[in-house]
Design an enzyme around this catalytic site. Structure first.
Site, PDB file in Angstrom:
ATOM      1  N   ASP A  34     -39.671 -23.930 -64.966  1.00  0.00           N
ATOM      2  CA  ASP A  34     -39.981 -25.296 -64.563  1.00  0.00           C
ATOM      3  C   ASP A  34     -39.259 -25.664 -63.265  1.00  0.00           C
ATOM      4  O   ASP A  34     -38.029 -25.621 -63.205  1.00  0.00           O
ATOM      5  CB  ASP A  34     -39.535 -26.234 -65.693  1.00  0.00           C
ATOM      6  CG  ASP A  34     -40.300 -27.535 -65.725  1.00  0.00           C
ATOM      7  OD1 ASP A  34     -40.782 -27.959 -64.670  1.00  0.00           O
ATOM      8  OD2 ASP A  34     -40.423 -28.130 -66.799  1.00  0.00           O
ATOM      9  N   ASP A  35     -40.030 -26.017 -62.244  1.00  0.00           N
ATOM     10  CA  ASP A  35     -39.468 -26.471 -60.959  1.00  0.00           C
ATOM     11  C   ASP A  35     -38.702 -25.370 -60.220  1.00  0.00           C
ATOM     12  O   ASP A  35     -37.770 -25.653 -59.464  1.00  0.00           O
ATOM     13  CB  ASP A  35     -38.553 -27.682 -61.151  1.00  0.00           C
ATOM     14  CG  ASP A  35     -39.312 -28.964 -61.434  1.00  0.00           C
ATOM     15  OD1 ASP A  35     -40.532 -28.889 -61.674  1.00  0.00           O
ATOM     16  OD2 ASP A  35     -38.689 -30.038 -61.443  1.00  0.00           O
ATOM     17  N   CYS A  73     -45.884 -30.482 -63.343  1.00  0.00           N
ATOM     18  CA  CYS A  73     -45.733 -29.937 -64.698  1.00  0.00           C
ATOM     19  C   CYS A  73     -46.978 -29.995 -65.570  1.00  0.00           C
ATOM     20  O   CYS A  73     -47.529 -28.965 -65.956  1.00  0.00           O
ATOM     21  CB  CYS A  73     -44.605 -30.677 -65.423  1.00  0.00           C
ATOM     22  SG  CYS A  73     -43.013 -30.639 -64.586  1.00  0.00           S
ATOM     23  N   ARG A  77     -49.650 -26.990 -66.829  1.00  0.00           N
ATOM     24  CA  ARG A  77     -49.703 -26.503 -68.216  1.00  0.00           C
ATOM     25  C   ARG A  77     -51.110 -26.621 -68.798  1.00  0.00           C
ATOM     26  O   ARG A  77     -51.537 -25.777 -69.587  1.00  0.00           O
ATOM     27  CB  ARG A  77     -48.682 -27.271 -69.056  1.00  0.00           C
ATOM     28  CG  ARG A  77     -47.274 -26.785 -68.820  1.00  0.00           C
ATOM     29  CD  ARG A  77     -46.199 -27.736 -69.324  1.00  0.00           C
ATOM     30  NE  ARG A  77     -44.903 -27.095 -69.222  1.00  0.00           N
ATOM     31  CZ  ARG A  77     -44.237 -26.903 -68.092  1.00  0.00           C
ATOM     32  NH1 ARG A  77     -44.747 -27.342 -66.955  1.00  0.00           N
ATOM     33  NH2 ARG A  77     -43.065 -26.293 -68.074  1.00  0.00           N
ATOM     34  N   LYS A 130     -41.095 -25.963 -73.815  1.00  0.00           N
ATOM     35  CA  LYS A 130     -41.676 -27.238 -73.388  1.00  0.00           C
ATOM     36  C   LYS A 130     -43.181 -27.263 -73.637  1.00  0.00           C
ATOM     37  O   LYS A 130     -43.887 -26.307 -73.342  1.00  0.00           O
ATOM     38  CB  LYS A 130     -41.368 -27.438 -71.901  1.00  0.00           C
ATOM     39  CG  LYS A 130     -41.991 -28.656 -71.256  1.00  0.00           C
ATOM     40  CD  LYS A 130     -41.485 -28.805 -69.820  1.00  0.00           C
ATOM     41  CE  LYS A 130     -42.226 -29.876 -69.052  1.00  0.00           C
ATOM     42  NZ  LYS A 130     -41.680 -30.090 -67.693  1.00  0.00           N
ATOM     43  N   HIS A 132     -45.666 -30.697 -73.282  1.00  0.00           N
ATOM     44  CA  HIS A 132     -46.051 -31.583 -72.183  1.00  0.00           C
ATOM     45  C   HIS A 132     -47.550 -31.664 -71.920  1.00  0.00           C
ATOM     46  O   HIS A 132     -47.970 -31.978 -70.800  1.00  0.00           O
ATOM     47  CB  HIS A 132     -45.309 -31.181 -70.901  1.00  0.00           C
ATOM     48  CG  HIS A 132     -45.152 -32.311 -69.932  1.00  0.00           C
ATOM     49  ND1 HIS A 132     -44.944 -32.128 -68.574  1.00  0.00           N
ATOM     50  CD2 HIS A 132     -45.172 -33.654 -70.108  1.00  0.00           C
ATOM     51  CE1 HIS A 132     -44.844 -33.286 -67.968  1.00  0.00           C
ATOM     52  NE2 HIS A 132     -44.982 -34.244 -68.889  1.00  0.00           N
ATOM     53  N   HIS A 219     -35.559 -27.329 -64.331  1.00  0.00           N
ATOM     54  CA  HIS A 219     -35.912 -28.745 -64.190  1.00  0.00           C
ATOM     55  C   HIS A 219     -34.686 -29.614 -64.456  1.00  0.00           C
ATOM     56  O   HIS A 219     -33.814 -29.255 -65.246  1.00  0.00           O
ATOM     57  CB  HIS A 219     -37.017 -29.045 -65.211  1.00  0.00           C
ATOM     58  CG  HIS A 219     -37.680 -30.383 -65.065  1.00  0.00           C
ATOM     59  ND1 HIS A 219     -37.057 -31.565 -65.411  1.00  0.00           N
ATOM     60  CD2 HIS A 219     -38.929 -30.718 -64.658  1.00  0.00           C
ATOM     61  CE1 HIS A 219     -37.893 -32.574 -65.221  1.00  0.00           C
ATOM     62  NE2 HIS A 219     -39.047 -32.089 -64.753  1.00  0.00           N
ATOM     63  N   ASP A 325     -44.150 -23.367 -62.825  1.00  0.00           N
ATOM     64  CA  ASP A 325     -45.209 -24.382 -62.918  1.00  0.00           C
ATOM     65  C   ASP A 325     -45.475 -25.089 -61.602  1.00  0.00           C
ATOM     66  O   ASP A 325     -46.530 -25.694 -61.416  1.00  0.00           O
ATOM     67  CB  ASP A 325     -44.888 -25.404 -64.013  1.00  0.00           C
ATOM     68  CG  ASP A 325     -43.647 -26.228 -63.733  1.00  0.00           C
ATOM     69  OD1 ASP A 325     -42.843 -25.864 -62.847  1.00  0.00           O
ATOM     70  OD2 ASP A 325     -43.455 -27.249 -64.423  1.00  0.00           O
ATOM     71  N   ASN A 326     -44.544 -25.055 -60.692  1.00  0.00           N
ATOM     72  CA  ASN A 326     -44.717 -25.672 -59.369  1.00  0.00           C
ATOM     73  C   ASN A 326     -43.526 -25.297 -58.510  1.00  0.00           C
ATOM     74  O   ASN A 326     -42.604 -24.596 -58.971  1.00  0.00           O
ATOM     75  CB  ASN A 326     -44.832 -27.205 -59.467  1.00  0.00           C
ATOM     76  CG  ASN A 326     -43.856 -27.861 -60.406  1.00  0.00           C
ATOM     77  OD1 ASN A 326     -44.235 -28.383 -61.468  1.00  0.00           O
ATOM     78  ND2 ASN A 326     -42.571 -27.849 -60.060  1.00  0.00           N
ATOM     79  N   LYS A 370     -42.722 -29.705 -54.648  1.00  0.00           N
ATOM     80  CA  LYS A 370     -43.481 -30.068 -55.841  1.00  0.00           C
ATOM     81  C   LYS A 370     -44.288 -31.347 -55.616  1.00  0.00           C
ATOM     82  O   LYS A 370     -43.890 -32.233 -54.875  1.00  0.00           O
ATOM     83  CB  LYS A 370     -42.481 -30.271 -56.985  1.00  0.00           C
ATOM     84  CG  LYS A 370     -43.002 -30.905 -58.248  1.00  0.00           C
ATOM     85  CD  LYS A 370     -41.850 -31.094 -59.238  1.00  0.00           C
ATOM     86  CE  LYS A 370     -42.286 -31.798 -60.508  1.00  0.00           C
ATOM     87  NZ  LYS A 370     -41.154 -31.949 -61.459  1.00  0.00           N
TER      88      LYS A 370
END
Length: 530
Positions: A34-35, A73, A77, A130, A132, A219, A325-326, A370
């Protein structure tokens, strides 16, 4: 009577042979972080971060230079789990309901998840991490095809529990039941160990498995065990300006960024490192040490998963895919002054955010951050490891997208993607299988249609070497880049190629119509989500 017995025995023998054949299909471990910025790990130029397990996966597997996500995010997903563009899956904006089907904020039933399809194909399905993509109970993992689930529901979580079981600050669920994270337990470790426990349980089923391992690190909030943070004492003393240049050179040396292409222009909103005071430099070094420590712990977790696979004698028949994810998060938001923050950066109770200064380094040599469609927002590391079939120490241009992962995994799993489900017509898959690319000599996906993005009014189209984009806050002015020669997106050539702009704009409008994308002003909420 004997005739029926013979027929039945033959049926059992055939069924048994099919089951044995199914057992030979590969297990799947899909790892999402994540991130994480493009060059935040060693195989993509971030050799300042210790990621030996990812380095080994990359050395023994295949990396893509160009692999695209949805810049943020929840939409990422949605596409990853369904193989659909985010709007088609119902999550064109975020996990909030904006009143239209393409923006309902949870996965619709016409978009089948990886778990639903693979479960139907005879796989055990597991998630740890996660979620989301749906806040209500009927939208949780167990209701979308996962046999075993350990997760938090929303977009972010503390990494340490700072309250008691009666009012936990880390809201976790194990197989739909509330789960309390023990004090002093680091969430990344718990996500890993829960996955390992599930893998151990699954072995009794004698079926291949699909594990979706969705880490929330790195993240925000920036929190890491002190022993990880301390590893990086002094590593970042030279600051972000020199490190972003170093990572550009290392990315070229690694082969994940084209040699001879320049780094993205420096973000002038970021203060020069040499203009900071001594105390400011100490503070910002600490921030990046924590961020690196979070990534380090994820890498260790990947090593633990691999060790368990070996213990279970599943390592030689398991595909491992790693991606982010980004890109790393930009902006200058600093939650140190909020009421949530009660500790030193990195500790339980602290609540700091990665900002543009270090994130510019994290996304180097790409542009921006992002939540936008520049390469730094939608470009991510992508590693595939499967020694049985995937080329070792290979680097492909790739030009893959999240929508390609579902057809790829269904290809490996020999899973049939249905036309209908529960009396509903199922959306077709727009992506392509990457399997041939991963095992063959081709350098990138052969696709006869463009790739598209839209998020909060920010738009992009990628077709061949061309990339057309517009940023909502900049008045949606067209920008055109030749990615073959300028992946850093330094030179907007829209004025020189109005015909290309018009062609790509027409293609975007057609895609937007097919995916129920509407002008952002029609659904714009009062606040943005990150």
């Amino acid at each position: 009577m004997k005739k029926y017995i013979v027929v039945f025995v033959c049926y059992l023998l055939i069924a048994g042979s099919v089951a044995n054949a199914q057992d030979q299909r590969p297990n799947i471990v899909l790892i999402l972080v994540d991130d994480l910025g493009f060059s935040d790990i060693a195989p993509y130029g971030g050799t300042d971060v210790q990621t030996p397990n990812l380095t080994a996966l990359a050395k023994q597997g295949t990396r893509f230079q160009e692999f695209y996500n949805n810049s943020i995010c929840a939409p990422t997903r949605a596409s990853l789990l369904t193989g659909q563009y985010a709007h088609k899956a119902g999550m064109g904006y975020f996990n909030v309901n904006l009143g239209l089907p393409a923006y309902q904020g949870f996965l619709n039933r016409e978009s089948l998840t990886l778990a639903e399809v693979l479960k139907q194909a005879g796989y055990s399905t597991i998630i740890s991490g996660k979620w989301h993509v749906g806040d209500d109970v009927d939208q949780w993992p167990a209701q979308r095809g996962f046999d075993r689930s350990f997760n938090f529901v929303g977009g972010a979580s503390n990494f340490y529990e700072i309250n008691g079981p009666e009012n936990p600050s880390v809201q976790l669920y194990r197989n739909n039941k509330p789960y309390y994270l023990p004090k002093d337990r680091y969430l990344t470790d718990e996500i890993t160990d829960q996955a390992i426990g599930f893998l151990q349980e699954q072995q009794a089923e004698k079926k291949p498995f699909f594990l979706y391992l969705a880490f929330n690190a790195p993240h925000w909030p920036l929190q890491a065990p002190e022993e990880e943070t301390a590893k990086y004492d002094g590593v970042y003393k030279d600051g972000w300006d020199s490190l972003r240049v170093k990572r550009h050179l290392q990315a070229q040396q690694q082969g994940v960024f084209p040699k001879g292409q320049p780094i993205a222009a420096r973000d002038t909103a970021v203060q020069a490192w040499n203009k900071l005071t001594y105390d400011e430099k100490q503070y910002w070094q600490r921030r990046q040490q924590v961020f690196a420590g979070m990534i380090d712990r994820v890498d260790q977790s990947i090593g633990k998963i691999q060790k368990k696979l070996k213990e279970l004698q599943q390592d030689k028949n398991t595909i491992i895919i790693f991606l982010s994810d980004n890109g790393a998060q930009g902006g200058d938001r600093n939650r140190i002054y909020t009421s949530r923050n009660t500790g030193t950066v990195g500790s339980a109770g602290s609540y700091d955010v990665q900002n543009s200064n270090w994130s510019q380094t994290g996304n180097s040599p790409l542009r921006s951050y992002k939540d936008n469609p520049y390469e730094g927002g939608i470009g991510a590391p992508f590693i595939v490891w499967y020694p049985k079939e995937v080329r070792a120490d290979a680097i492909k241009r790739g030009t893959g997208h999240l929508i390609d992962i579902a057809p790829t995994l269904y290809d490996y799993a020999q899973a049939t993607y249905p036309e209908t489900s529960a009396a509903r017509e199922v959306h077709n898959l727009p992506g392509v299988s990457l399997r041939g690319l991963l095992r063959g000599d081709e350098n990138q996906v052969q696709r006869d249609v463009p790739l598209f993005w839209e998020r909060a009014g920010n738009r992009a189209v990628r077709y061949g070497k061309w990339k057309l984009l517009s940023i909502y806050k900049n008045g949606s002015q067209a920008e055109l880049y030749d990615i073959d020669t300028d992946r850093a997106e330094n030179h907007n050539v829209a004025a020189q190629h109005p015909d290309v702009v018009a062609q790509l704009e027409a293609l975007y409008q057609q895609w937007a119509k097919e995916n129920a994308v509407v002008p952002y002003d029609r659904i714009k909420p009062q606040s943005q989500f990150r």
